[in-house]
Design a protein around this motif. Structure first.
Motif, PDB file in Angstrom:
ATOM      1  N   PHE A  94      29.631  25.547  -8.947  1.00 27.32           N
ATOM      2  CA  PHE A  94      30.625  25.657 -10.019  1.00 27.32           C
ATOM      3  C   PHE A  94      32.010  25.959  -9.445  1.00 27.32           C
ATOM      4  N   THR A  95      32.060  26.603  -8.276  1.00 26.33           N
ATOM      5  CA  THR A  95      33.368  26.906  -7.670  1.00 26.33           C
ATOM      6  C   THR A  95      34.060  25.630  -7.210  1.00 26.33           C
ATOM      7  N   ASN A  96      33.297  24.688  -6.659  1.00 23.41           N
ATOM      8  CA  ASN A  96      33.867  23.398  -6.258  1.00 23.41           C
ATOM      9  C   ASN A  96      34.436  22.670  -7.468  1.00 23.41           C
ATOM     10  N   VAL A  97      33.673  22.689  -8.552  1.00 24.70           N
ATOM     11  CA  VAL A  97      34.094  22.016  -9.779  1.00 24.70           C
ATOM     12  C   VAL A  97      35.344  22.689 -10.344  1.00 24.70           C
ATOM     13  N   ALA A  98      35.356  24.006 -10.356  1.00 20.62           N
ATOM     14  CA  ALA A  98      36.520  24.735 -10.871  1.00 20.62           C
ATOM     15  C   ALA A  98      37.775  24.436 -10.061  1.00 20.62           C
ATOM     16  N   ALA A  99      37.598  24.158  -8.778  1.00 23.87           N
ATOM     17  CA  ALA A  99      38.743  23.860  -7.913  1.00 23.87           C
ATOM     18  C   ALA A  99      39.235  22.430  -8.051  1.00 23.87           C
ATOM     19  N   GLY A 100      38.432  21.557  -8.694  1.00 21.17           N
ATOM     20  CA  GLY A 100      38.884  20.191  -8.914  1.00 21.17           C
ATOM     21  C   GLY A 100      37.987  19.100  -8.378  1.00 21.17           C
ATOM     22  N   GLU A 101      36.917  19.450  -7.676  1.00 21.68           N
ATOM     23  CA  GLU A 101      35.974  18.432  -7.205  1.00 21.68           C
ATOM     24  C   GLU A 101      35.086  17.973  -8.356  1.00 21.68           C
ATOM     25  N   GLU A 102      34.666  16.728  -8.303  1.00 17.25           N
ATOM     26  CA  GLU A 102      33.590  16.249  -9.158  1.00 17.25           C
ATOM     27  C   GLU A 102      32.349  16.238  -8.283  1.00 17.25           C
ATOM     28  N   VAL A 103      31.265  16.800  -8.779  1.00 16.34           N
ATOM     29  CA  VAL A 103      30.039  16.923  -7.988  1.00 16.34           C
ATOM     30  C   VAL A 103      28.872  16.389  -8.796  1.00 16.34           C
ATOM     31  N   ARG A 104      28.046  15.595  -8.121  1.00 14.93           N
ATOM     32  CA  ARG A 104      26.817  15.076  -8.738  1.00 14.93           C
ATOM     33  C   ARG A 104      25.641  15.249  -7.783  1.00 14.93           C
ATOM     34  N   TRP A 105      24.454  15.278  -8.382  1.00 14.94           N
ATOM     35  CA  TRP A 105      23.188  15.477  -7.662  1.00 14.94           C
ATOM     36  C   TRP A 105      22.274  14.289  -7.938  1.00 14.94           C
ATOM     37  N   LEU A 106      21.628  13.784  -6.886  1.00 19.37           N
ATOM     38  CA  LEU A 106      20.670  12.691  -7.062  1.00 19.37           C
ATOM     39  C   LEU A 106      19.355  13.055  -6.394  1.00 19.37           C
ATOM     40  N   PRO A 107      18.288  13.179  -7.180  1.00 20.33           N
ATOM     41  CA  PRO A 107      16.982  13.401  -6.569  1.00 20.33           C
ATOM     42  C   PRO A 107      16.651  12.242  -5.618  1.00 20.33           C
ATOM     43  N   ARG A 108      16.147  12.599  -4.460  1.00 24.10           N
ATOM     44  CA  ARG A 108      15.875  11.612  -3.407  1.00 24.10           C
ATOM     45  C   ARG A 108      14.988  10.477  -3.892  1.00 24.10           C
ATOM     46  N   GLY A 109      14.044  10.756  -4.767  1.00 23.73           N
ATOM     47  CA  GLY A 109      13.159   9.722  -5.281  1.00 23.73           C
ATOM     48  C   GLY A 109      13.891   8.655  -6.078  1.00 23.73           C
ATOM     49  N   SER A 110      15.054   8.984  -6.604  1.00 19.42           N
ATOM     50  CA  SER A 110      15.852   8.006  -7.349  1.00 19.42           C
ATOM     51  C   SER A 110      16.784   7.212  -6.442  1.00 19.42           C
ATOM     52  N   ALA A 111      16.731   7.511  -5.155  1.00 18.64           N
ATOM     53  CA  ALA A 111      17.599   6.824  -4.199  1.00 18.64           C
ATOM     54  C   ALA A 111      16.821   5.921  -3.252  1.00 18.64           C
ATOM     55  N   SER A 112      15.533   5.716  -3.536  1.00 18.76           N
ATOM     56  CA  SER A 112      14.674   4.988  -2.601  1.00 18.76           C
ATOM     57  C   SER A 112      15.161   3.591  -2.263  1.00 18.76           C
ATOM     58  N   ASP A 113      15.802   2.916  -3.198  1.00 16.10           N
ATOM     59  CA  ASP A 113      16.244   1.545  -2.931  1.00 16.10           C
ATOM     60  C   ASP A 113      17.727   1.446  -2.569  1.00 16.10           C
ATOM     61  N   ILE A 114      18.367   2.593  -2.331  1.00 12.26           N
ATOM     62  CA  ILE A 114      19.772   2.600  -1.915  1.00 12.26           C
ATOM     63  C   ILE A 114      19.831   2.659  -0.394  1.00 12.26           C
ATOM     64  N   VAL A 115      20.621   1.806   0.197  1.00 13.63           N
ATOM     65  CA  VAL A 115      20.801   1.841   1.653  1.00 13.63           C
ATOM     66  C   VAL A 115      21.761   2.978   1.972  1.00 13.63           C
ATOM     67  N   LEU A 116      21.234   3.991   2.665  1.00  8.93           N
ATOM     68  CA  LEU A 116      22.018   5.171   2.988  1.00  8.93           C
ATOM     69  C   LEU A 116      22.228   5.269   4.492  1.00  8.93           C
ATOM     70  N   PRO A 117      23.354   5.834   4.911  1.00 11.97           N
ATOM     71  CA  PRO A 117      23.575   6.039   6.341  1.00 11.97           C
ATOM     72  C   PRO A 117      22.674   7.161   6.854  1.00 11.97           C
TER      73      PRO A 117
END
Length: 174
Positions: A94-117
């Motif tokens: 919440f501190t990052n968000v309060a400072a102005g960042e947008e933050v999102r979370w993705l469960p790893r199982g929902s990223a299985s078909d995304i090519v990640l570094p």
């Protein structure tokens, strides 16, 4: 992670439009954060109304950069159930968000078909990539930077694919 804040701050201050950060690990070496992590494990939580008690250097930098119109987004790909470190990290995001960042979370199982570094990265203005290299224990080893357009495009694509599916911090509970 012990990259000096001043050198990273110089990079972030030079951004004109966007800075995106993709985090892929479930744990990071605590380094100088050990006391905060230990306190969290004992039940201590940051008080959103006591802004003066938050870690100020990072938040001040984020506020400075976002105040000039730069969009800072952070996406975290995490395992579920989340590791103890991720639960700790979630508790103060919440501190990052309060400072102005947008933050999102993705469960790893929902990223299985995304090519990640293989490594976490920052992408500045869609052209400069800074990879953060960690060892298996989550200790920061070094950063590698490149302005290679192919690497920047691949990182941008990976980030946007994650971002599109990820859950905004305010809606993701652990």
């Amino acid at each position: 992670m012990s990259q000096s804040l001043s050198s990273f701050a110089d990079l972030l201050r030079a951004v004109e439009h966007t800075a995106v950060h993709l985090e892929l690990r479930d744990t990071y070496d605590m380094g100088n954060e050990t006391a905060g992590f230990d306190a969290w494990k004992q039940g201590h939580r940051l008080d959103p109304s006591d802004r003066a008690s938050w870690w100020r250097p990072w938040l001040d930098l984020v506020q400075e950069v976002t105040a000039k119109g730069v969009l800072i987004r952070r996406a975290r790909v995490i395992s579920e159930p989340p590791s103890e470190y991720i639960r700790y990290e979630h508790s103060f995001t919440f501190t990052n968000v309060a400072a102005g960042e947008e933050v999102r979370w993705l469960p790893r199982g929902s990223a299985s078909d995304i090519v990640l570094p293989d490594h976490d990265f920052w992408l500045f203005d869609g052209r400069l990539v800074q990879f953060n290299i960690f060892d298996d224990a989550g200790r920061w080893i070094r950063t590698d930077q490149t302005e290679d357009s192919t690497a920047a495009t691949r990182c941008a694509t990976a980030f946007e694919d994650v971002w599109e599916r990820a859950i905004p911090h305010e809606k993701y509970s652990i």
